[in-house]
Scaffold this motif. Structure first.
Motif, PDB file in Angstrom:
ATOM      1  N   UNK A 108       0.776  -1.232   0.000  1.00  0.00           N
ATOM      2  CA  UNK A 108       0.000   0.000   0.000  1.00  0.00           C
ATOM      3  C   UNK A 108       0.803   1.275   0.000  1.00  0.00           C
ATOM      4  N   UNK A 109       2.098   1.187  -0.265  1.00  0.00           N
ATOM      5  CA  UNK A 109       2.946   2.377  -0.286  1.00  0.00           C
ATOM      6  C   UNK A 109       2.926   3.058  -1.653  1.00  0.00           C
ATOM      7  N   UNK A 110       3.125   4.353  -1.650  1.00  0.00           N
ATOM      8  CA  UNK A 110       3.179   5.143  -2.891  1.00  0.00           C
ATOM      9  C   UNK A 110       4.619   5.248  -3.371  1.00  0.00           C
ATOM     10  N   UNK A 111       4.818   5.061  -4.669  1.00  0.00           N
ATOM     11  CA  UNK A 111       6.147   5.168  -5.274  1.00  0.00           C
ATOM     12  C   UNK A 111       6.080   6.074  -6.497  1.00  0.00           C
ATOM     13  N   UNK A 112       7.206   6.724  -6.842  1.00  0.00           N
ATOM     14  CA  UNK A 112       7.251   7.446  -8.116  1.00  0.00           C
ATOM     15  C   UNK A 112       7.018   6.471  -9.261  1.00  0.00           C
ATOM     16  N   UNK A 113       6.320   6.928 -10.286  1.00  0.00           N
ATOM     17  CA  UNK A 113       6.116   6.067 -11.446  1.00  0.00           C
ATOM     18  C   UNK A 113       7.442   5.719 -12.109  1.00  0.00           C
ATOM     19  N   UNK A 114       8.373   6.656 -12.098  1.00  0.00           N
ATOM     20  CA  UNK A 114       9.651   6.466 -12.764  1.00  0.00           C
ATOM     21  C   UNK A 114      10.762   6.597 -11.733  1.00  0.00           C
ATOM     22  N   UNK A 115      11.280   5.465 -11.290  1.00  0.00           N
ATOM     23  CA  UNK A 115      12.328   5.424 -10.272  1.00  0.00           C
ATOM     24  C   UNK A 115      13.685   5.357 -10.965  1.00  0.00           C
ATOM     25  N   UNK A 116      14.582   6.251 -10.576  1.00  0.00           N
ATOM     26  CA  UNK A 116      15.965   6.209 -11.059  1.00  0.00           C
ATOM     27  C   UNK A 116      16.892   5.921  -9.889  1.00  0.00           C
ATOM     28  N   UNK A 117      17.698   4.876 -10.024  1.00  0.00           N
ATOM     29  CA  UNK A 117      18.688   4.527  -9.015  1.00  0.00           C
ATOM     30  C   UNK A 117      20.026   5.183  -9.360  1.00  0.00           C
ATOM     31  N   UNK A 118      20.883   5.409  -8.365  1.00  0.00           N
ATOM     32  CA  UNK A 118      22.196   5.986  -8.652  1.00  0.00           C
ATOM     33  C   UNK A 118      23.041   5.047  -9.498  1.00  0.00           C
ATOM     34  N   UNK A 119      23.901   5.607 -10.347  1.00  0.00           N
ATOM     35  CA  UNK A 119      24.742   4.801 -11.236  1.00  0.00           C
ATOM     36  C   UNK A 119      26.071   4.503 -10.549  1.00  0.00           C
ATOM     37  N   UNK A 120      26.351   3.246 -10.187  1.00  0.00           N
ATOM     38  CA  UNK A 120      27.650   2.926  -9.603  1.00  0.00           C
ATOM     39  C   UNK A 120      28.749   3.128 -10.649  1.00  0.00           C
ATOM     40  N   UNK A 121      29.783   3.874 -10.297  1.00  0.00           N
ATOM     41  CA  UNK A 121      30.856   4.108 -11.259  1.00  0.00           C
ATOM     42  C   UNK A 121      32.160   4.360 -10.525  1.00  0.00           C
ATOM     43  N   UNK A 122      33.274   4.153 -11.241  1.00  0.00           N
ATOM     44  CA  UNK A 122      34.595   4.363 -10.641  1.00  0.00           C
ATOM     45  C   UNK A 122      35.572   4.747 -11.741  1.00  0.00           C
ATOM     46  N   UNK A 123      36.371   5.767 -11.467  1.00  0.00           N
ATOM     47  CA  UNK A 123      37.462   6.113 -12.368  1.00  0.00           C
ATOM     48  C   UNK A 123      38.417   4.922 -12.442  1.00  0.00           C
ATOM     49  N   UNK A 124      38.836   4.575 -13.647  1.00  0.00           N
ATOM     50  CA  UNK A 124      39.697   3.389 -13.802  1.00  0.00           C
ATOM     51  C   UNK A 124      40.988   3.492 -13.005  1.00  0.00           C
ATOM     52  N   UNK A 125      41.518   4.699 -12.851  1.00  0.00           N
ATOM     53  CA  UNK A 125      42.774   4.882 -12.119  1.00  0.00           C
ATOM     54  C   UNK A 125      42.606   4.621 -10.629  1.00  0.00           C
ATOM     55  N   UNK A 126      41.368   4.573 -10.152  1.00  0.00           N
ATOM     56  CA  UNK A 126      41.110   4.427  -8.717  1.00  0.00           C
ATOM     57  C   UNK A 126      40.623   3.036  -8.340  1.00  0.00           C
ATOM     58  N   UNK A 127      40.603   2.107  -9.291  1.00  0.00           N
ATOM     59  CA  UNK A 127      40.135   0.756  -8.998  1.00  0.00           C
ATOM     60  C   UNK A 127      41.060   0.069  -7.997  1.00  0.00           C
ATOM     61  N   UNK A 128      40.470  -0.538  -6.966  1.00  0.00           N
ATOM     62  CA  UNK A 128      41.249  -1.176  -5.912  1.00  0.00           C
ATOM     63  C   UNK A 128      40.919  -2.658  -5.811  1.00  0.00           C
ATOM     64  N   UNK A 129      41.987  -3.456  -5.765  1.00  0.00           N
ATOM     65  CA  UNK A 129      41.822  -4.897  -5.598  1.00  0.00           C
ATOM     66  C   UNK A 129      41.151  -5.194  -4.262  1.00  0.00           C
ATOM     67  N   UNK A 130      40.200  -6.096  -4.279  1.00  0.00           N
ATOM     68  CA  UNK A 130      39.505  -6.477  -3.056  1.00  0.00           C
ATOM     69  C   UNK A 130      38.311  -5.613  -2.745  1.00  0.00           C
ATOM     70  N   UNK A 131      38.184  -4.489  -3.434  1.00  0.00           N
ATOM     71  CA  UNK A 131      37.038  -3.603  -3.256  1.00  0.00           C
ATOM     72  C   UNK A 131      36.250  -3.458  -4.551  1.00  0.00           C
ATOM     73  N   UNK A 132      36.973  -3.153  -5.627  1.00  0.00           N
ATOM     74  CA  UNK A 132      36.330  -2.909  -6.919  1.00  0.00           C
ATOM     75  C   UNK A 132      36.477  -4.075  -7.883  1.00  0.00           C
ATOM     76  N   UNK A 133      37.416  -4.958  -7.633  1.00  0.00           N
ATOM     77  CA  UNK A 133      37.547  -6.192  -8.403  1.00  0.00           C
ATOM     78  C   UNK A 133      38.203  -7.245  -7.514  1.00  0.00           C
ATOM     79  N   UNK A 134      38.012  -8.523  -7.890  1.00  0.00           N
ATOM     80  CA  UNK A 134      38.362  -9.608  -6.981  1.00  0.00           C
ATOM     81  C   UNK A 134      39.109 -10.694  -7.751  1.00  0.00           C
ATOM     82  N   UNK A 135      40.441 -10.752  -7.632  1.00  0.00           N
ATOM     83  CA  UNK A 135      41.227 -11.737  -8.391  1.00  0.00           C
ATOM     84  C   UNK A 135      40.835 -13.179  -8.126  1.00  0.00           C
ATOM     85  N   UNK A 136      40.289 -13.465  -6.949  1.00  0.00           N
ATOM     86  CA  UNK A 136      39.962 -14.847  -6.610  1.00  0.00           C
ATOM     87  C   UNK A 136      38.547 -15.250  -7.014  1.00  0.00           C
TER      88      UNK A 136
END
Length: 372
Positions: free
Chosen positions: A313-341
């Motif tokens: 019974x809750x009201x929601x916007x008809x058009x919901x926009x979620x935030x876009x996850x993004x990261x500058x490539x120079x700031x990518x961190x192992x274990x946080x932004x990618x996972x070698x294992x």
């Protein structure tokens, strides 16, 4: 053909009247605006009569041939498996039906006929669903499309700003080209997605809104179908035909483009790509400048959260926009932004923390992508 008796028609009319529309949206109008934030051009609030749970809910996926869709299915199942959500569900079913809009509509109709309370789906086509929306209204079934949404304002839809997602990748590539050359010129490769989908269309338009401002750029476009294998082939073909590029943008399947470039001895150039684990690993290892931005596949879980919120019974916007996850490539961190294992196929953006705690890799990888 479906028939309705008088009582059913009266009930249907009551359900149609259960919608509540307003012409403007504010934080006071809608449920959990920190999660279900209204798109800038949203003009309606949608609300249904509250009904008692537990609920019968289905997720009707279309195309299932890439890592993104696998993770979307795993994310939906992981959401349904959490204790706080499991208690609200009498049944939860997932099916994938392929690229045929008629097959997807038939599957939705089957769930409507089976008395399901809500159905989420990734639309195969943005314009083919007006009739099934009406049938869902008549039956009292809540529909919540996400990712590939519909060209309608009749139901709540959950997405990111696809135009902005494409533009972000192009802006990063253009910025890095200018940084390297002192001006924006050369040739760039655009690897688009699955033709006929709203997401592909809007990503493409977002990229072109940036690229078309620069007369010194030549844009070569190929179709990658959001599939890493296809992306690798069309990228390799494009390099063989056109020579090296000064920048590359990929909607989905970036690991394929990177592998093609590596095999061709292509120099390191700016990349605007997705957030797949394999892509981010190669980007970090090769020090490719640019940006990885994600249409996070666990949007599937947010769509389910929206569907249940509407049933409550809750009201929601008809058009919901979620935030876009993004990261500058120079700031990518192992274990946080990618996972070698973890597998290359793992998608590194595992949730929307404004909506609910993000999924752990174990939660997602513990689910299968099979129909249930």
């Amino acid at each position: 053909m479906r028939t309705f008796n008088k009582a059913a028609l009266v009930a249907s009319a009551a359900m149609l009247c259960a919608f509540s529309f307003t012409s403007a949206v504010s934080a006071q109008d809608t449920h959990r605006p920190e999660c279900f934030s209204a798109a800038p051009d949203n003009a309606k609030v949608i609300k249904y009569e509250k009904r008692e749970g537990p609920y019968k809910v289905a997720f009707v996926n279309g195309f299932a041939g890439n890592d993104w869709r696998v993770t979307a299915i795993q994310g939906a199942k992981a959401w349904a498996a959490r204790e706080e959500n499991k208690a609200k569900l009498a049944e939860f079913t997932v099916v994938s039906v392929g690229n045929d809009s008629a097959a997807q509509i038939a599957a939705i109709d089957n769930f409507i006929a089976a008395g399901y309370d809500a159905i989420t789906f990734i639309a195969v086509n943005p314009t083919a669903f007006s009739s099934v929306i009406k049938r869902a209204e008549q039956a009292g079934t809540v529909l919540v499309p996400f990712d590939n949404v519909l060209d309608t304002d009749a139901i709540v839809q959950v997405n990111e700003n696809q135009f902005e997602l494409g533009a972000m990748k192009a802006e990063a590539v253009v910025r890095e080209i200018e940084k390297a050359k002192g001006k924006v010129e050369g040739s760039v490769l655009e690897v688009s997605g699955l033709p006929g989908n709203a997401t592909d269309r809007d990503n493409h338009l977002g990229m072109r809104s940036v690229l078309d401002k620069h007369s010194g750029l030549k844009v070569v476009q190929v179709v990658g179908n959001w599939d890493a294998g296809t992306v690798q082939k069309v990228t390799a073909d494009a390099i063989a035909t056109n020579g090296n590029f000064d920048g590359v943008m990929v909607q989905e399947g970036t690991i394929g483009a990177l592998n093609a470039m590596k095999n061709a001895g292509h120099p390191v150039v700016p990349i605007g790509g997705d957030a797949g684990n394999g892509a981010r690993k190669l980007i970090a290892e090769g020090k490719y400048p640019g940006l990885t931005a994600a249409q996070a596949p666990v949007m599937s879980a947010v769509a389910l959260e929206a569907a249940v919120s509407l049933l409550e019974g809750n009201a929601l916007p008809q058009k919901v926009f979620l935030p876009i996850p993004n990261k500058d490539n120079a700031e990518l961190k192992e274990g946080t932004d990618y996972f070698p294992n973890l597998p290359d196929t793992f998608y590194t953006t595992t949730g929307y923390p404004n909506c609910f705690p993000v999924f752990t890799p174990e939660e997602l990888l513990g689910q299968t992508p099979d129909n249930t």
